[in-house]
Each structure stands twice: as structure tokens, then as C-alpha cells.
Design a protein around this motif. Sequence first.
Motif, PDB file in Angstrom:
ATOM      1  N   LEU B  21       0.823  -1.343   0.323  1.00 57.74           N
ATOM      2  CA  LEU B  21      -0.046   0.155  -0.350  1.00 57.74           C
ATOM      3  C   LEU B  21       0.652   0.863  -0.077  1.00 57.74           C
ATOM      4  O   LEU B  21       1.568   1.344   0.403  1.00 57.74           O
ATOM      5  CB  LEU B  21      -0.856   0.474   1.533  1.00 57.74           C
ATOM      6  CG  LEU B  21      -1.714  -1.076   1.529  1.00 57.74           C
ATOM      7  CD1 LEU B  21      -2.682  -1.272   2.703  1.00 57.74           C
ATOM      8  CD2 LEU B  21      -2.188  -1.594   0.263  1.00 57.74           C
ATOM      9  N   ARG B  22       0.451   1.955  -0.492  1.00 56.92           N
ATOM     10  CA  ARG B  22       1.491   3.274  -1.099  1.00 56.92           C
ATOM     11  C   ARG B  22       0.615   4.777  -0.811  1.00 56.92           C
ATOM     12  O   ARG B  22      -0.705   4.737  -0.490  1.00 56.92           O
ATOM     13  CB  ARG B  22       2.013   3.452  -2.325  1.00 56.92           C
ATOM     14  CG  ARG B  22       2.533   2.785  -3.216  1.00 56.92           C
ATOM     15  CD  ARG B  22       2.886   2.186  -4.688  1.00 56.92           C
ATOM     16  NE  ARG B  22       4.431   1.561  -5.160  1.00 56.92           N
ATOM     17  CZ  ARG B  22       4.393   0.009  -4.939  1.00 56.92           C
ATOM     18  NH1 ARG B  22       2.918  -0.247  -5.046  1.00 56.92           N
ATOM     19  NH2 ARG B  22       5.307  -0.637  -5.456  1.00 56.92           N
ATOM     20  N   CYS B  23       1.165   5.332   0.004  1.00 58.64           N
ATOM     21  CA  CYS B  23       0.785   7.287   0.547  1.00 58.64           C
ATOM     22  C   CYS B  23       2.426   8.179   0.098  1.00 58.64           C
ATOM     23  O   CYS B  23       3.592   7.526   0.021  1.00 58.64           O
ATOM     24  CB  CYS B  23       1.235   6.690   2.196  1.00 58.64           C
ATOM     25  SG  CYS B  23       0.415   8.228   3.485  1.00 58.64           S
ATOM     26  N   VAL B  24       1.753   8.658  -0.144  1.00 61.94           N
ATOM     27  CA  VAL B  24       2.460  10.010  -0.407  1.00 61.94           C
ATOM     28  C   VAL B  24       2.437  11.246   1.129  1.00 61.94           C
ATOM     29  O   VAL B  24       0.993  12.190   0.859  1.00 61.94           O
ATOM     30  CB  VAL B  24       3.152  10.961  -1.733  1.00 61.94           C
ATOM     31  CG1 VAL B  24       3.018  11.936  -1.477  1.00 61.94           C
ATOM     32  CG2 VAL B  24       2.669  10.017  -3.020  1.00 61.94           C
ATOM     33  N   PRO B  25       3.314  11.326   2.097  1.00 60.33           N
ATOM     34  CA  PRO B  25       3.559  12.271   2.686  1.00 60.33           C
ATOM     35  C   PRO B  25       2.991  13.254   2.534  1.00 60.33           C
ATOM     36  O   PRO B  25       3.355  13.657   1.393  1.00 60.33           O
ATOM     37  CB  PRO B  25       3.628  11.663   4.174  1.00 60.33           C
ATOM     38  CG  PRO B  25       4.347  10.782   3.716  1.00 60.33           C
ATOM     39  CD  PRO B  25       4.502  10.332   2.202  1.00 60.33           C
ATOM     40  N   ILE B  26       2.157  14.379   3.194  1.00 59.03           N
ATOM     41  CA  ILE B  26       2.555  15.959   3.409  1.00 59.03           C
ATOM     42  C   ILE B  26       3.760  16.591   2.950  1.00 59.03           C
ATOM     43  O   ILE B  26       4.757  15.675   3.726  1.00 59.03           O
ATOM     44  CB  ILE B  26       1.629  16.927   4.024  1.00 59.03           C
ATOM     45  CG1 ILE B  26       0.085  16.469   3.928  1.00 59.03           C
ATOM     46  CG2 ILE B  26       1.999  18.257   4.122  1.00 59.03           C
ATOM     47  CD1 ILE B  26      -0.559  17.077   4.764  1.00 59.03           C
ATOM     48  N   ASN B  52      13.537   7.874   8.708  1.00 65.27           N
ATOM     49  CA  ASN B  52      14.040   6.579   8.130  1.00 65.27           C
ATOM     50  C   ASN B  52      14.521   5.212   8.834  1.00 65.27           C
ATOM     51  O   ASN B  52      14.239   4.448   8.982  1.00 65.27           O
ATOM     52  CB  ASN B  52      15.306   6.421   7.866  1.00 65.27           C
ATOM     53  CG  ASN B  52      14.877   7.327   6.126  1.00 65.27           C
ATOM     54  OD1 ASN B  52      13.811   6.930   5.244  1.00 65.27           O
ATOM     55  ND2 ASN B  52      15.880   8.086   5.804  1.00 65.27           N
ATOM     56  N   GLU B  53      13.684   5.335   9.796  1.00 62.04           N
ATOM     57  CA  GLU B  53      13.140   3.685  11.395  1.00 62.04           C
ATOM     58  C   GLU B  53      12.368   3.744  11.884  1.00 62.04           C
ATOM     59  O   GLU B  53      11.051   4.935  11.918  1.00 62.04           O
ATOM     60  CB  GLU B  53      14.710   3.461  12.553  1.00 62.04           C
ATOM     61  CG  GLU B  53      14.682   5.017  12.754  1.00 62.04           C
ATOM     62  CD  GLU B  53      15.794   4.751  13.477  1.00 62.04           C
ATOM     63  OE1 GLU B  53      16.418   4.292  13.311  1.00 62.04           O
ATOM     64  OE2 GLU B  53      15.834   5.183  14.655  1.00 62.04           O
ATOM     65  N   ILE B  54      11.573   3.356  12.479  1.00 57.55           N
ATOM     66  CA  ILE B  54       9.997   2.564  13.025  1.00 57.55           C
ATOM     67  C   ILE B  54       9.961   3.101  14.450  1.00 57.55           C
ATOM     68  O   ILE B  54      11.277   3.303  15.161  1.00 57.55           O
ATOM     69  CB  ILE B  54       9.910   1.114  13.669  1.00 57.55           C
ATOM     70  CG1 ILE B  54       9.639   0.882  11.266  1.00 57.55           C
ATOM     71  CG2 ILE B  54       9.212   1.162  14.019  1.00 57.55           C
ATOM     72  CD1 ILE B  54       8.597  -0.636  11.807  1.00 57.55           C
ATOM     73  N   SER B  55       9.316   4.372  14.907  1.00 55.92           N
ATOM     74  CA  SER B  55       9.470   4.275  16.408  1.00 55.92           C
ATOM     75  C   SER B  55       8.368   4.118  16.773  1.00 55.92           C
ATOM     76  O   SER B  55       8.942   4.199  18.203  1.00 55.92           O
ATOM     77  CB  SER B  55       9.690   6.411  16.112  1.00 55.92           C
ATOM     78  OG  SER B  55       8.038   6.655  15.427  1.00 55.92           O
ATOM     79  N   GLU B  56       7.250   3.931  16.621  1.00 59.44           N
ATOM     80  CA  GLU B  56       6.561   3.016  17.572  1.00 59.44           C
ATOM     81  C   GLU B  56       6.021   2.087  16.854  1.00 59.44           C
ATOM     82  O   GLU B  56       5.297   2.699  15.664  1.00 59.44           O
ATOM     83  CB  GLU B  56       5.268   3.966  18.391  1.00 59.44           C
ATOM     84  CG  GLU B  56       6.526   4.767  19.312  1.00 59.44           C
ATOM     85  CD  GLU B  56       4.992   5.689  19.827  1.00 59.44           C
ATOM     86  OE1 GLU B  56       4.799   5.881  20.946  1.00 59.44           O
ATOM     87  OE2 GLU B  56       4.424   6.524  18.867  1.00 59.44           O
ATOM     88  N   LYS B  57       5.493   1.210  17.069  1.00 63.59           N
ATOM     89  CA  LYS B  57       4.456  -0.010  16.539  1.00 63.59           C
ATOM     90  C   LYS B  57       3.507  -0.481  17.722  1.00 63.59           C
ATOM     91  O   LYS B  57       4.014  -0.723  18.880  1.00 63.59           O
ATOM     92  CB  LYS B  57       5.117  -1.380  15.862  1.00 63.59           C
ATOM     93  CG  LYS B  57       6.652  -2.164  16.904  1.00 63.59           C
ATOM     94  CD  LYS B  57       6.406  -2.965  15.913  1.00 63.59           C
ATOM     95  CE  LYS B  57       8.016  -3.385  16.808  1.00 63.59           C
ATOM     96  NZ  LYS B  57       9.099  -5.255  15.799  1.00 63.59           N
ATOM     97  N   SER B  58       2.727  -1.076  17.247  1.00 64.94           N
ATOM     98  CA  SER B  58       1.526  -1.787  18.172  1.00 64.94           C
ATOM     99  C   SER B  58       1.502  -3.528  17.705  1.00 64.94           C
ATOM    100  O   SER B  58       2.704  -3.750  16.863  1.00 64.94           O
ATOM    101  CB  SER B  58      -0.477  -1.273  17.578  1.00 64.94           C
ATOM    102  OG  SER B  58      -0.130  -2.524  16.656  1.00 64.94           O
ATOM    103  N   PRO B  70      10.844   4.875   0.738  1.00 69.70           N
ATOM    104  CA  PRO B  70      12.090   4.324  -0.654  1.00 69.70           C
ATOM    105  C   PRO B  70      12.572   6.066  -1.350  1.00 69.70           C
ATOM    106  O   PRO B  70      13.643   5.587  -1.620  1.00 69.70           O
ATOM    107  CB  PRO B  70      11.383   3.382  -1.782  1.00 69.70           C
ATOM    108  CG  PRO B  70       9.595   3.502  -1.649  1.00 69.70           C
ATOM    109  CD  PRO B  70       9.681   4.156  -0.197  1.00 69.70           C
ATOM    110  N   ASP B  71      12.531   6.557  -1.566  1.00 71.04           N
ATOM    111  CA  ASP B  71      12.543   7.897  -1.906  1.00 71.04           C
ATOM    112  C   ASP B  71      11.903   8.644  -1.180  1.00 71.04           C
ATOM    113  O   ASP B  71      11.588   8.607  -0.044  1.00 71.04           O
ATOM    114  CB  ASP B  71      11.988   7.789  -3.090  1.00 71.04           C
ATOM    115  CG  ASP B  71      10.319   7.795  -3.688  1.00 71.04           C
ATOM    116  OD1 ASP B  71      10.128   7.173  -4.008  1.00 71.04           O
ATOM    117  OD2 ASP B  71      10.219   8.132  -2.644  1.00 71.04           O
ATOM    118  N   GLY B  72      12.084  10.576  -1.349  1.00 67.98           N
ATOM    119  CA  GLY B  72      12.201  11.370  -0.533  1.00 67.98           C
ATOM    120  C   GLY B  72      10.402  11.854  -0.607  1.00 67.98           C
ATOM    121  O   GLY B  72      10.204  12.785   0.392  1.00 67.98           O
TER     122      GLY B  72
END
Lengths: 109, 114
Positions: B21-26, B52-58, B70-72
Motif C-alpha cells: 500500500l502506497r502513501c505520499v505524505p505532505i 527512516n526508522e520505526i519509532s513505535e509499533k503496535s 523508498p524515496d523522498g
Amino acid sequence: GIQVEQSPPDLILQEGANSTLRCNFSDSVNNLQWFHQNPWGQLINLFYIPSGTKQNGRLSATTVATERYSLLYISSSQTTDSGVYFCAGPPDSNYQLIWGAGTKLIIKP
Amino acid sequence: EPEVTQTPSHQVTQMGQEVILRCVPISNHLYFYWYRQILGQKVEFLVSFYNNEISEKSEIFDDQFSVERPDGSNFTLKIRSTKLEDSAMYFCASTQRLVSHEQYFGPGTRLTVT
């Protein structure tokens, strides 16, 4: 963990009526937000309201952080206001949003 | 006004298949999130990502899930081997956090696992 309770769970109103939706937190939260989920499932940001009162057209929200609750007011309801309203906020210790179960609002013409 | 976008809007897949699933954040946001909502239930946090790393996960975010930037611009959620119970709406969100902690949500991807 923190619990978020929303009331009422369901609300059916005639067009033009006013309503108040409530959100209670079991522990302190920062950065509370209110969302409207439309019939297509999209989450629409309504308010970012850590404390105090904000108004946007027919909607307004008040958060009393010290008493761990927030209220969403909808005045002169329209059928397009129908949907599910969620409140969510992160606990002090982290930034993930903890969500309530929502209030399902139906506005009848 | 800048917005978070997600693709696809609807994905149908068979059990055991991998999905991305892909997302482009603001564009000026620094913190990114994935949430999911099983039909008729409340929204649940999956994972947050910063620098570039996970800070929290459930607890939901087990070894079957992974995230990547994967990119900017893109932020992806991969489910390695889908299960029936992964059927849900998946929302991406982002926040700037330095100025405001408000999280902005994408329109969601409805994942149906058959």
C-alpha cells in the motif's frame, strides 16, 4: 492503556437540530483531534484542539484537558453531516493516536 | 491545500499474497503513520516512522508487516502474506510535529483479502 469513550454511540436527528458529542479520556492526552468519517470511509480532519475552544462554521469544539474531556457541537444540522464522528489523541508518553469507538450521526431530511 | 494521498483506493488480493500500500505524505512533514480500521470497528494504530526508522509499533504490526520510505516522497506498507483478517481500511497519516502535532490523513486504501 488509555481508554477513550465517546457518547452517545448513536444519534438520530432531524435536519436543523443541534447536537453535542462527547469524548472522555481515562488519562491525560495531548493534541486531541476530532474527525468526521464520511460514507465513503474517508477521515476528514475537523479540529485539532489540545485545549480551549475553536469554531469552524456550524461546528465548534471545546477541550478541557484538566478534566480529560472534549465536546463537539454541531448546530443547524444538515444531511451531509451524517457519518461517524471520532475523537482521538495521543497519550503523553507517545504520539500514536488512540481512538474512540465513534458516534454515528444520522441526520434525517 | 497540501494533502496526503494513497494508492490504490481499493485492493483485492488472495490469501497468502503480498500487497504493498502506497502513501505520499505532505511534503514538509517528518513523521508518518499507518492505521487500520476493520469494518465497523474503531481505528487502530499500526506503526509510526521517523528519520527512516520505526519509532513505535503496535502488537498488530507483527513480522508480516513492514514499512519503507523508498524515496523522498513515498511511504509504503507491505503485508507479506495476507490473511483474511487483514481485510480493512488502511490509512496513512503524516504530521510536521515541530510546529504542530496535528495528524493529517489520506483517503485510505480498502484492502479485501479473499
